[in-house]
Each structure stands twice: as structure tokens, then as C-alpha cells.
Design a protein around this motif. Sequence first.
Motif, PDB file in Angstrom:
ATOM      1  N   PHE A   1      51.206  44.256  35.020  1.00  0.00           N
ATOM      2  CA  PHE A   1      51.031  44.404  33.576  1.00  0.00           C
ATOM      3  C   PHE A   1      51.080  45.875  33.188  1.00  0.00           C
ATOM      4  N   SER A   2      51.373  46.144  31.929  1.00  0.00           N
ATOM      5  CA  SER A   2      51.572  47.523  31.455  1.00  0.00           C
ATOM      6  C   SER A   2      50.312  48.391  31.581  1.00  0.00           C
ATOM      7  N   ASN A   3      49.138  47.791  31.627  1.00  0.00           N
ATOM      8  CA  ASN A   3      47.893  48.572  31.745  1.00  0.00           C
ATOM      9  C   ASN A   3      47.547  48.892  33.206  1.00  0.00           C
ATOM     10  N   GLY A   4      48.422  48.516  34.147  1.00  0.00           N
ATOM     11  CA  GLY A   4      48.183  48.787  35.566  1.00  0.00           C
ATOM     12  C   GLY A   4      47.558  47.629  36.316  1.00  0.00           C
ATOM     13  N   ASP A   5      47.130  46.595  35.615  1.00  0.00           N
ATOM     14  CA  ASP A   5      46.568  45.407  36.269  1.00  0.00           C
ATOM     15  C   ASP A   5      47.677  44.620  36.963  1.00  0.00           C
ATOM     16  N   THR A   6      47.266  43.837  37.953  1.00  0.00           N
ATOM     17  CA  THR A   6      48.190  42.955  38.666  1.00  0.00           C
ATOM     18  C   THR A   6      47.596  41.558  38.704  1.00  0.00           C
ATOM     19  N   GLY A   7      48.424  40.587  38.412  1.00  0.00           N
ATOM     20  CA  GLY A   7      47.999  39.186  38.485  1.00  0.00           C
ATOM     21  C   GLY A   7      48.705  38.491  39.622  1.00  0.00           C
TER      22      GLY A   7
ATOM     23  N   THR B   1      43.593  41.878  39.177  1.00  0.00           N
ATOM     24  CA  THR B   1      42.922  43.068  39.707  1.00  0.00           C
ATOM     25  C   THR B   1      43.394  44.302  38.941  1.00  0.00           C
ATOM     26  N   ASP B   2      42.544  45.333  38.934  1.00  0.00           N
ATOM     27  CA  ASP B   2      42.941  46.589  38.288  1.00  0.00           C
ATOM     28  C   ASP B   2      43.769  47.421  39.265  1.00  0.00           C
ATOM     29  N   SER B   3      44.170  48.616  38.832  1.00  0.00           N
ATOM     30  CA  SER B   3      45.053  49.454  39.662  1.00  0.00           C
ATOM     31  C   SER B   3      44.396  49.888  40.970  1.00  0.00           C
ATOM     32  N   ALA B   4      43.058  49.861  41.040  1.00  0.00           N
ATOM     33  CA  ALA B   4      42.347  50.215  42.273  1.00  0.00           C
ATOM     34  C   ALA B   4      42.131  48.991  43.176  1.00  0.00           C
ATOM     35  N   GLY B   5      42.528  47.796  42.692  1.00  0.00           N
ATOM     36  CA  GLY B   5      42.376  46.582  43.489  1.00  0.00           C
ATOM     37  C   GLY B   5      41.085  45.824  43.234  1.00  0.00           C
TER      38      GLY B   5
END
Length: 172
Positions: free
Chosen positions: A118-124, A151-155
Amino acid sequence: MHGMTRRMSEALVLGTALMVSAISVGSAGAASKSTKHVYPKKGGAFAGVSSQKSGTIPLPLDIRASPNGTFMSRFDIEWSAPCTSPTGRGSYGGLSVTLNKPIVSGVFTDTGSFTRSFSNGDTGTFNVKLYGKFTSSLRAAGTFQVSATVTDSAGALKDTCTSGVVTWVATN
């Protein structure tokens, strides 16, 4: 006389038990021989809806059978997966496509996963389960489920989402 009546009574009970047993075995054999596997209309196109809704309108799906009817060549379903975090997105939705799954004894299945950034750095990470069965050459029914972790960019885990078990029906 009492002994003879008792033996006749015992013989009647034994005979009845044997007859019931023979009928049960015979019925079980007949049931297993009459099990019929249904396959779709060759090259059939099926359209239907799921138990999920957008407002009051059920979400659509479609199925395509291979020209020889032994593969489900395409299954498309629209879905929505509400999330649990009160600060998260709320829900994810999409169209899932499953291709070229064999139809075995009238049944097709699929499990798999995909990842979306996702554009905010999150991953689904989305996990999908599909089960379908042809109940006639012109009708199929089954279940579908999507579960996701975000998850966010840090996992770090931000959210979990699930469609729950969605039922569906499609006809030719």
C-alpha cells in the motif's frame, strides 16, 4: 410346549436380526453404487451471487468450465473482508480470480495467498480458500474465504481482516 415357544421366539428374533442386517448391507451397497459424480456442462459459463452484500445487493461471481468439462478454467468472485483494528482501514475488498483447477468427482478447490503493498508502506498478505461442487451440470455451489494480515513497514502487525466463510451459488 413352553420350551418350543421359547425356541421359536428366539429363532424369530434371530431371523429378524439377520434380515435387518442383510437389508442394511444391501442398502449400503446400493447407496455406494448409486453415488454419481456431476460435472459441468462442457464449456459452460455460470453466473451467480455470494452471501456477501454491498448494501442490499449480493456480490457477484462467475465460473467458466473447460471445453471438455474436466477443469474449472476460471472462477471470479467479488469479496469484502472487514478488519478488526479500530484504527485500521476498516475493510479490504477485491476481485479474486482462480484459474485452471481440475474438477475431481464434481469438486474443485483452491488455496493460495498474495501480497499487496500500500502507498503508506503497509503490506497486506491475503490468504484465499475456495471450495466448489457441481450439484448438476447446470449448477454449482460452494464456499470462499479471504483472511488478511496487514503489517507496517517495520513488519509490526497493524490489522487482521476476514471475509468469514462466504457461501455462493452459480447457474448456467
